[in-house]
Design an enzyme around this catalytic site. Structure first.
Site, PDB file in Angstrom:
ATOM      1  N   HIS A   1       0.819  -1.219   0.000  1.00  0.00           N
ATOM      2  CA  HIS A   1       0.000   0.000   0.000  1.00  0.00           C
ATOM      3  C   HIS A   1       0.854   1.270   0.000  1.00  0.00           C
ATOM      4  O   HIS A   1       0.366   2.346  -0.361  1.00  0.00           O
ATOM      5  CB  HIS A   1      -0.921   0.001   1.221  1.00  0.00           C
ATOM      6  N   ASP A  16     -10.573  -8.412 -18.223  1.00  0.00           N
ATOM      7  CA  ASP A  16     -10.635  -9.634 -19.033  1.00  0.00           C
ATOM      8  C   ASP A  16      -9.206 -10.006 -19.429  1.00  0.00           C
ATOM      9  O   ASP A  16      -8.561  -9.304 -20.197  1.00  0.00           O
ATOM     10  CB  ASP A  16     -11.500  -9.373 -20.263  1.00  0.00           C
TER      11      ASP A  16
END
Length: 466
Positions: free
Chosen positions: A177, A408
């Site tokens: 992070h 995708d």
């Protein structure tokens, strides 16, 4: 649900940027990226852990799951040419003149991690059908569990676990992070899937992407660079005082789905509650969070005189003058906390809660962001997990603006989004877009007692969809 020992690791690969040839002269190696206050304030929490669930693709006669893993590894390597900080490690400079230290990303191409795992007896239905998310998803579908962001000194800044299920594939991504926030995380995932799907079916994969990351860090107010810290993140005293327990807190995880029409109703109700003369424009997201805040607070059955708070991560990119581009790769977020009495929230209701959230979020303008920057430089501080998760508070992350379902990789779009165990506790709320445009979904980590009370509340149950 299948037991945890049915998830087996097959292989672990270290993936370097495609252009890296092991030489110190390689363009993506040995570059230093100094960290901003927005990055440094996240040294203490754990990694971002988000994952995507896919149905298993139909493979051709000459294709195997190994072809998929190989393509993911190749496309990840190519992707790291653009996002090369993720192939590096955190590093420390010690300043002898004043005893301080500074932290930076050493872009040395040490490599990201890609793990191939198999869970042949676990199905997509095992993950999606239970009311509560199986703990197996958190504990076994993600790597680097229990690893803190400051551990990026030695741990990979990016680790991906690809788990082959009986009838599906799960890609679990653990990302430091300190290196980036949610906006940058999903920018990376969108770009990786873009490269990956271009190579499916034997085609040559693309090397360029539609949205290149901007890796140069933004330092406000002519700030000194690097930012100096009065402690060292590799010091045992620092680590002992900022370690989070690795045990699973007493919570369950449930997804609540809200239709486009219901979200619109929340907004209309909040606008009506606060009145037309207020001058405030409540967003759909603020209205939804307020609805959830009231429902959880009522279910917790708290003392009316106690305080309840809602802590929200607010993005800075569009609030700065001039604004930062969405392609800025790093952190640009601050915390805002809305606080009120339990009795006041329950009495005044949904509109009041939405107004509190709106006032705080709107107050995070350019001037406030710059003041917060200066304040942190003068006195570095980190979120207190015990103070945040104390049974009266909610903390929200995520955003419906993130493109999660567009990822995708060459075998179709994901059918669900899930998260790992990092940074979870009773009161952690994540917002994700719904599968249907305009709908929203809330991932709620709450105590079993609170969840049961909410499920027995007709007014709340009537707002959720299956």
């Amino acid at each position: 649900m299948a037991c945890q020992d049915q998830v087996h690791h097959i292989s672990t690969s270290i993936v370097a940027p495609a252009s890296y040839n092991g030489s110190a002269t390689t363009t993506t190696t040995h570059r230093r990226i100094d960290l901003t206050t927005w990055d440094l304030q996240l040294l203490v929490p754990a990694y971002i852990q988000r994952g995507l669930l896919f149905t298993k693709p139909k493979l051709g006669d000459s294709e195997t799951i190994c072809n998929i893993i190989s393509n993911l590894k190749t496309s990840l390597s190519q992707k790291l040419d653009h996002f090369y900080p993720l192939a590096g490690r955190l590093a420390i400079d010690r300043h002898d003149d004043d005893g301080t230290t500074s932290v930076y990303i050493n872009c040395n191409s040490t490599g990201a991690e890609l793990i191939h795992a198999v869970a042949e007896h676990i199905t997509v239905a095992d993950i999606l059908e239970p009311i509560y998310v199986p703990s197996l998803v958190e504990s076994s579908f993600f790597s680097l569990n229990g690893v803190m962001n400051y551990d990026g000194l030695v741990k990979p800044l990016l680790s991906v676990q690809v788990t082959e299920l009986n009838d599906g594939i799960f890609i679990g991504c653990s990302m430091n992070h300190v290196v980036c926030d949610g906006t940058s995380f999903w920018h990376f995932m969108n770009s990786w899937s873009e490269i990956s799907r271009s190579a499916v079916g034997g085609k040559s994969s693309i090397r360029t992407i539609s949205r290149l990351p901007i890796l140069e860090r933004c330092f406000l107010n002519n700030a000194d660079c690097p930012i100096r810290l009065p402690f060292s993140i590799d010091d045992e005293r620092f680590r002992e005082s900022h370690v989070f327990p690795t045990i699973r807190y007493e919570y369950e995880v449930r997804f609540y789905h809200f239709t486009r029409e219901t979200v619109a109703m929340f907004k209309a109700k909040a606008d009506a509650d606060i009145g037309p003369t207020n001058g405030r424009c409540i967003s759909s997201l603020q209205a939804l969070l307020a609805h959830f805040w009231v429902a959880v607070t009522r279910a917790r059955n708290l003392d009316p005189n106690a305080e309840t708070s809602y802590c929200i991560l607010v993005g800075n990119r569009t609030r700065l003058v001039p604004p930062l581009p969405q392609e800025y790769f790093g952190n640009s977020v601050n915390f805002y906390v809305a606080t009120t009495k339990v009795g006041e929230l329950l009495e005044k209701g949904h509109g009041w809660g939405a107004l509190l959230l709106n006032q705080g979020i709107m107050s995070r303008d350019d001037a406030a962001i710059r003041r917060s920057w200066d304040s942190w430089v003068q006195k570095p501080a980190f979120p207190d997990r015990a103070a945040i998760f104390q049974g009266t508070t909610l903390l929200s992350g995520g955003s419906p603006r993130f493109d999660m379902y567009g990822n995708d990789f060459g075998w179709g779009k994901p059918i669900a989004v899930r998260s790992g165990m990092a940074n979870k506790s009773d009161g952690k709320i994540s917002v994700i877009p719904g599968l249907v445009e305009g709908s929203l979904c809330v991932e709620a980590c709450l105590s079993p007692k609170t969840l049961m009370a909410m499920e027995n509340e007709t007014e709340f149950v009537n707002t959720i969809s299956i």
